[in-house]
Motif scaffolding. Structure first.
Motif, PDB file in Angstrom:
ATOM      1  N   GLY B 335      35.327  15.953  50.689  1.00 35.85           N
ATOM      2  CA  GLY B 335      35.863  17.140  50.032  1.00 35.85           C
ATOM      3  C   GLY B 335      34.959  18.343  50.157  1.00 35.85           C
ATOM      4  O   GLY B 335      35.315  19.441  49.757  1.00 35.85           O
ATOM      5  N   LEU B 336      33.758  18.133  50.723  1.00 38.99           N
ATOM      6  CA  LEU B 336      32.863  19.264  50.977  1.00 38.99           C
ATOM      7  C   LEU B 336      32.288  19.126  52.383  1.00 38.99           C
ATOM      8  O   LEU B 336      32.073  18.023  52.862  1.00 38.99           O
ATOM      9  CB  LEU B 336      31.682  19.276  50.005  1.00 38.99           C
ATOM     10  CG  LEU B 336      31.877  19.791  48.584  1.00 38.99           C
ATOM     11  CD1 LEU B 336      30.550  19.787  47.854  1.00 38.99           C
ATOM     12  CD2 LEU B 336      32.472  21.197  48.572  1.00 38.99           C
ATOM     13  N   HIS B 337      32.039  20.261  53.006  1.00 37.39           N
ATOM     14  CA  HIS B 337      31.305  20.252  54.267  1.00 37.39           C
ATOM     15  C   HIS B 337      29.814  20.155  53.932  1.00 37.39           C
ATOM     16  O   HIS B 337      29.386  20.583  52.856  1.00 37.39           O
ATOM     17  CB  HIS B 337      31.609  21.550  55.014  1.00 37.39           C
ATOM     18  CG  HIS B 337      31.065  21.566  56.400  1.00 37.39           C
ATOM     19  ND1 HIS B 337      29.761  21.881  56.667  1.00 37.39           N
ATOM     20  CD2 HIS B 337      31.650  21.284  57.583  1.00 37.39           C
ATOM     21  CE1 HIS B 337      29.566  21.806  57.977  1.00 37.39           C
ATOM     22  NE2 HIS B 337      30.688  21.446  58.549  1.00 37.39           N
ATOM     23  N   HIS B 339      27.355  21.865  54.902  1.00 35.72           N
ATOM     24  CA  HIS B 339      26.765  23.175  54.588  1.00 35.72           C
ATOM     25  C   HIS B 339      26.958  23.535  53.116  1.00 35.72           C
ATOM     26  O   HIS B 339      26.108  24.177  52.499  1.00 35.72           O
ATOM     27  CB  HIS B 339      27.406  24.285  55.430  1.00 35.72           C
ATOM     28  CG  HIS B 339      26.997  24.276  56.872  1.00 35.72           C
ATOM     29  ND1 HIS B 339      25.838  23.714  57.312  1.00 35.72           N
ATOM     30  CD2 HIS B 339      27.609  24.788  57.967  1.00 35.72           C
ATOM     31  CE1 HIS B 339      25.744  23.864  58.624  1.00 35.72           C
ATOM     32  NE2 HIS B 339      26.811  24.511  59.041  1.00 35.72           N
ATOM     33  N   ASP B 340      28.110  23.141  52.581  1.00 35.78           N
ATOM     34  CA  ASP B 340      28.393  23.441  51.177  1.00 35.78           C
ATOM     35  C   ASP B 340      27.492  22.617  50.259  1.00 35.78           C
ATOM     36  O   ASP B 340      27.036  23.100  49.232  1.00 35.78           O
ATOM     37  CB  ASP B 340      29.861  23.159  50.866  1.00 35.78           C
ATOM     38  CG  ASP B 340      30.791  24.004  51.717  1.00 35.78           C
ATOM     39  OD1 ASP B 340      30.487  25.201  51.894  1.00 35.78           O
ATOM     40  OD2 ASP B 340      31.795  23.478  52.216  1.00 35.78           O
ATOM     41  N   PHE B 343      24.162  24.199  50.371  1.00 34.50           N
ATOM     42  CA  PHE B 343      24.240  25.463  49.632  1.00 34.50           C
ATOM     43  C   PHE B 343      24.113  25.226  48.128  1.00 34.50           C
ATOM     44  O   PHE B 343      23.360  25.915  47.433  1.00 34.50           O
ATOM     45  CB  PHE B 343      25.571  26.138  49.986  1.00 34.50           C
ATOM     46  CG  PHE B 343      25.924  27.320  49.159  1.00 34.50           C
ATOM     47  CD1 PHE B 343      25.403  28.566  49.436  1.00 34.50           C
ATOM     48  CD2 PHE B 343      26.812  27.187  48.093  1.00 34.50           C
ATOM     49  CE1 PHE B 343      25.748  29.668  48.670  1.00 34.50           C
ATOM     50  CE2 PHE B 343      27.161  28.283  47.313  1.00 34.50           C
ATOM     51  CZ  PHE B 343      26.624  29.523  47.609  1.00 34.50           C
ATOM     52  N   LEU B 344      24.824  24.209  47.633  1.00 36.53           N
ATOM     53  CA  LEU B 344      24.798  23.923  46.194  1.00 36.53           C
ATOM     54  C   LEU B 344      23.449  23.358  45.761  1.00 36.53           C
ATOM     55  O   LEU B 344      22.942  23.693  44.686  1.00 36.53           O
ATOM     56  CB  LEU B 344      25.926  22.951  45.830  1.00 36.53           C
ATOM     57  CG  LEU B 344      27.327  23.565  45.874  1.00 36.53           C
ATOM     58  CD1 LEU B 344      28.397  22.485  45.786  1.00 36.53           C
ATOM     59  CD2 LEU B 344      27.518  24.587  44.752  1.00 36.53           C
ATOM     60  N   ARG B 353      18.833  19.693  54.970  1.00 36.58           N
ATOM     61  CA  ARG B 353      19.444  20.198  56.197  1.00 36.58           C
ATOM     62  C   ARG B 353      20.911  19.789  56.222  1.00 36.58           C
ATOM     63  O   ARG B 353      21.292  18.784  55.634  1.00 36.58           O
ATOM     64  CB  ARG B 353      18.698  19.587  57.393  1.00 36.58           C
ATOM     65  CG  ARG B 353      19.193  19.964  58.763  1.00 36.58           C
ATOM     66  CD  ARG B 353      18.761  21.360  59.186  1.00 36.58           C
ATOM     67  NE  ARG B 353      19.558  21.789  60.326  1.00 36.58           N
ATOM     68  CZ  ARG B 353      19.213  21.564  61.591  1.00 36.58           C
ATOM     69  NH1 ARG B 353      18.087  20.962  61.884  1.00 36.58           N
ATOM     70  NH2 ARG B 353      19.994  21.975  62.569  1.00 36.58           N
ATOM     71  N   SER B 354      21.729  20.579  56.923  1.00 37.01           N
ATOM     72  CA  SER B 354      23.143  20.250  57.087  1.00 37.01           C
ATOM     73  C   SER B 354      23.606  20.635  58.475  1.00 37.01           C
ATOM     74  O   SER B 354      22.906  21.350  59.184  1.00 37.01           O
ATOM     75  CB  SER B 354      23.961  20.998  56.038  1.00 37.01           C
ATOM     76  OG  SER B 354      23.679  22.384  56.096  1.00 37.01           O
ATOM     77  N   GLY B 355      24.771  20.154  58.861  1.00 35.41           N
ATOM     78  CA  GLY B 355      25.319  20.480  60.175  1.00 35.41           C
ATOM     79  C   GLY B 355      25.189  19.314  61.130  1.00 35.41           C
ATOM     80  O   GLY B 355      25.315  18.157  60.730  1.00 35.41           O
ATOM     81  N   PHE B 356      24.914  19.631  62.385  1.00 33.04           N
ATOM     82  CA  PHE B 356      24.860  18.584  63.416  1.00 33.04           C
ATOM     83  C   PHE B 356      23.440  18.110  63.732  1.00 33.04           C
ATOM     84  O   PHE B 356      23.258  17.187  64.519  1.00 33.04           O
ATOM     85  CB  PHE B 356      25.515  19.071  64.711  1.00 33.04           C
ATOM     86  CG  PHE B 356      27.011  19.108  64.664  1.00 33.04           C
ATOM     87  CD1 PHE B 356      27.723  17.998  64.256  1.00 33.04           C
ATOM     88  CD2 PHE B 356      27.704  20.253  65.040  1.00 33.04           C
ATOM     89  CE1 PHE B 356      29.110  18.023  64.221  1.00 33.04           C
ATOM     90  CE2 PHE B 356      29.090  20.282  65.008  1.00 33.04           C
ATOM     91  CZ  PHE B 356      29.799  19.164  64.597  1.00 33.04           C
ATOM     92  N   GLU B 364      29.500  13.573  66.137  1.00 32.92           N
ATOM     93  CA  GLU B 364      30.941  13.714  66.363  1.00 32.92           C
ATOM     94  C   GLU B 364      31.550  12.472  67.005  1.00 32.92           C
ATOM     95  O   GLU B 364      32.542  11.932  66.527  1.00 32.92           O
ATOM     96  CB  GLU B 364      31.213  14.918  67.265  1.00 32.92           C
ATOM     97  CG  GLU B 364      31.445  16.191  66.487  1.00 32.92           C
ATOM     98  CD  GLU B 364      31.923  17.331  67.373  1.00 32.92           C
ATOM     99  OE1 GLU B 364      32.626  18.193  66.858  1.00 32.92           O
ATOM    100  OE2 GLU B 364      31.583  17.359  68.580  1.00 32.92           O
ATOM    101  N   ASN B 370      32.092  15.424  60.877  1.00 28.46           N
ATOM    102  CA  ASN B 370      32.039  16.842  61.217  1.00 28.46           C
ATOM    103  C   ASN B 370      30.768  17.418  60.593  1.00 28.46           C
ATOM    104  O   ASN B 370      30.807  18.303  59.771  1.00 28.46           O
ATOM    105  CB  ASN B 370      33.310  17.513  60.678  1.00 28.46           C
ATOM    106  CG  ASN B 370      33.340  18.990  60.973  1.00 28.46           C
ATOM    107  OD1 ASN B 370      32.844  19.434  62.001  1.00 28.46           O
ATOM    108  ND2 ASN B 370      33.907  19.756  60.065  1.00 28.46           N
ATOM    109  N   ILE B 396      27.526  17.491  41.425  1.00 23.93           N
ATOM    110  CA  ILE B 396      28.440  18.089  42.412  1.00 23.93           C
ATOM    111  C   ILE B 396      29.716  17.254  42.510  1.00 23.93           C
ATOM    112  O   ILE B 396      30.826  17.797  42.481  1.00 23.93           O
ATOM    113  CB  ILE B 396      27.749  18.224  43.787  1.00 23.93           C
ATOM    114  CG1 ILE B 396      26.621  19.265  43.713  1.00 23.93           C
ATOM    115  CG2 ILE B 396      28.749  18.622  44.867  1.00 23.93           C
ATOM    116  CD1 ILE B 396      25.720  19.319  44.939  1.00 23.93           C
ATOM    117  N   LEU B 400      33.660  18.326  41.530  1.00 31.66           N
ATOM    118  CA  LEU B 400      34.740  18.285  42.516  1.00 31.66           C
ATOM    119  C   LEU B 400      35.914  17.451  42.037  1.00 31.66           C
ATOM    120  O   LEU B 400      37.065  17.795  42.267  1.00 31.66           O
ATOM    121  CB  LEU B 400      34.236  17.656  43.821  1.00 31.66           C
ATOM    122  CG  LEU B 400      33.398  18.528  44.729  1.00 31.66           C
ATOM    123  CD1 LEU B 400      33.010  17.724  45.952  1.00 31.66           C
ATOM    124  CD2 LEU B 400      34.164  19.773  45.137  1.00 31.66           C
TER     125      LEU B 400
END
Lengths: 127, 402
Positions: B335-337, B339-340, B343-344, B353-356, B364, B370, B396, B400
């Protein structure tokens, strides 16, 4: 952006408006990505210079997804030339937030950039 | 007796506030913080030792040369190499690129790499495809382990087997010794990306018997912009130069160039002496604590992190399934990416860290995600920080779904 506003936006993220492909779109750009983890396709249906429908598909974070969803909503009924005039400030306004933090600018802009790319690529006859 | 609270006093940045909260730094796989010894050492270098080393005859240059050479000796000893086998580069990425540009590959040769790799051990090899080099990708199994069968059946003409010692996403510590043995049996050279292992465990190049080993100084308490490529002595002659210019020659006439011996042969131009000196001090610091102590403490801390993380409803964990793994937790909150999530957490002073994580094919194609959020620990992190981190993750998820 404070946490309360973020959680409000995260509600819109669960079921974002204008998500899904438009068949026979007049403008489209698929699999656009600029920051890690966001990947969007965007579609526009036009009548003359007027945007009749706008949509997006793909996955991203709360900021990028809600931004592109709200952008679609905003664009419907506008002139196609609206897109090229838009910038970060307009996206911040659509999201209803003040200045976005520098690390999230890419997220906020990915949808708008995809739409700009859709128009450029149509004009340069890539499609 | 290892005392993380005492260790923390050596790292001034850990006293900082972020967004009104005590900093909790959980992004150590990206870069680590620096102890006073390194921070003040760099300043000392410029106050007392700075000159262009190697060439000038004056006293100050001799001081700078000594500082540079001693750093090389310390780092060699740290991984059980000879000083001549230590090439200073900017980081692990440059180390791996150096090998990819300098090893004489021929059309039809094969390079074997894996799906566990960081982009830095992937792109330099994929680049070679346009020269007719085959690149084979070794797959991972459901426990994030490399499929060892593939190393037992290497393609013909395999020139190099290159793989990570510890994954920056799944944490997997690979069976480097066995892979190297299998590669050597197939008469292939071997490169180990040790960027995530050298900072956390005792690495011995003689025991591994690898031909190349790459790591970055900034991930092991050293300054940014300095890294190391170990090249085994017997292999050095096979490489052509990567960059040419000052310091890497003995004599230059327009029609006759006599090159210097390694390591200088691979270090063209004035080097990052400050960085090498700082990395030497970081190695001193790690030695003063003891790599065994660091390894033991991180193992305990990592176990605690996983235990607490698994108590959180709905969290998807994408790491830590292999037999051995480093102090890394990769995860997603549905329910969250990622990055979110980052961020929180940042709102509470928790830096992850977030992302790939520069490992897009792994995340992937293999983990079917993702992106991922990642918490990565080091010797100065504590149980209390893990408690604060997991409590915030619970908040968090409550927000949600509540």
């Amino acid at each position: 952006m404070d946490e309360d506003r973020f959680y409000e936006l995260s509600e819109l993220y669960k079921n974002p408006k204008h998500k899904g492909k438009i068949e026979n779109a007049d403008y489209k750009y698929e699999d656009f990505s600029i920051s890690c983890g966001d990947r969007f396709s965007v579609y526009l249906k036009t009548e003359g210079k007027k945007i009749k429908d706008a949509s997006f598909d793909g996955n991203g974070c709360v900021i990028s997804t809600v931004a592109v969803s709200k952008l679609c909503d905003f664009l419907i009924g506008k002139d196609i030339s609206t897109i090229e005039k838009m910038d970060l400030k307009d996206i911040e306004n659509l999201l209803g937030i003040g200045k976005i933090s520098s690390s999230r600018i890419d997220c906020a802009l990915v949808g708008l950039k995809a739409f700009k790319r859709a128009i450029e690529s149509k004009n340069s006859n890539i499609y | 007796m290892f005392d993380p609270y005492k260790v923390r006093e050596d790292f001034p940045i850990l006293g900082r506030k972020i967004n009104g909260h005590n900093l909790i730094y959980f992004d150590n796989a990206a870069t680590t913080q620096k102890p006073n010894k390194v921070i003040e050492g760099i300043s000392y270098f410029y106050r007392e030792l700075n000159a262009n080393p190697l060439r000038s005859v004056h006293s100050l240059a001799q001081n700078a040369t000594k500082a540079y050479n001693e750093a090389r000796e310390k780092i060699a000893k740290f991984i059980n190499a000879e000083p001549e086998e230590i090439i200073f580069v900017r980081n692990a990425t440059e180390a791996i690129n150096l090998v990819s540009f300098s090893l004489p590959f021929r059309k039809g040769d094969s390079v074997v790499t894996t799906y566990l790799e960081h982009h830095s051990n992937l792109l330099p090899w994929l680049r070679l495809k346009k020269n007719g080099i085959n690149v084979k990708m070794v797959d991972i199994d459901e426990n994030y382990e490399l499929k060892m069968d593939d190393f037992e059946h290497l393609p013909r003409n395999t020139k190099l087997v290159t793989f990570t010692h510890a994954s920056n996403v799944t944490g997997t510590i690979t069976n480097a010794k066995k892979i190297i043995k299998l590669a050597h049996e197939a008469r292939s050279l071997t490169l180990v990306d040790a960027a995530q292992s050298v900072p956390h465990m005792k690495v011995d190049v003689k025991e591994l018997d690898c031909d190349f080993l790459a790591f970055s100084g900034h991930k092991m308490l050293g300054p940014l912009g300095i890294g190391v490529l170990y090249i085994k002595k017997d292999v050095q002659r096979q490489l052509s130069t990567f960059m040419e210019g000052g310091e890497m020659i003995q004599s230059v006439e327009i029609n006759k160039i006599i090159y210097a011996e390694p390591p200088l042969l691979f270090e063209a131009g004035t080097q990052n002496i400050e960085g090498a000196y700082g990395l030497g001090l970081a190695v001193d610091y790690l030695n003063s604590i003891g790599m065994k102590n660091i390894e033991r403490y991180e193992e305990k801390l990592t176990k605690y992190l996983y235990q607490k993380a698994k108590e959180i409803n709905g969290i998807e964990i994408l790491s830590g399934k292999s037999k051995q793994f480093g102090p890394i937790l990769s995860f997603n909150i549905p329910g969250l990416h990622s990055h979110d999530v980052a961020f929180l957490l940042d709102k509470k002073g928790i830096e992850i860290r977030s992302g790939f994580h520069c490992a897009q094919p792994l995340i992937e194609d293999k983990l079917k995600a993702n992106g991922a959020a990642r918490a990565s620990l080091y010797l100065y992190n504590t149980k209390e920080e893990i408690d604060a981190f997991t409590a915030e993750l619970k908040e968090i998820t409550k927000h949600l779904h509540g």
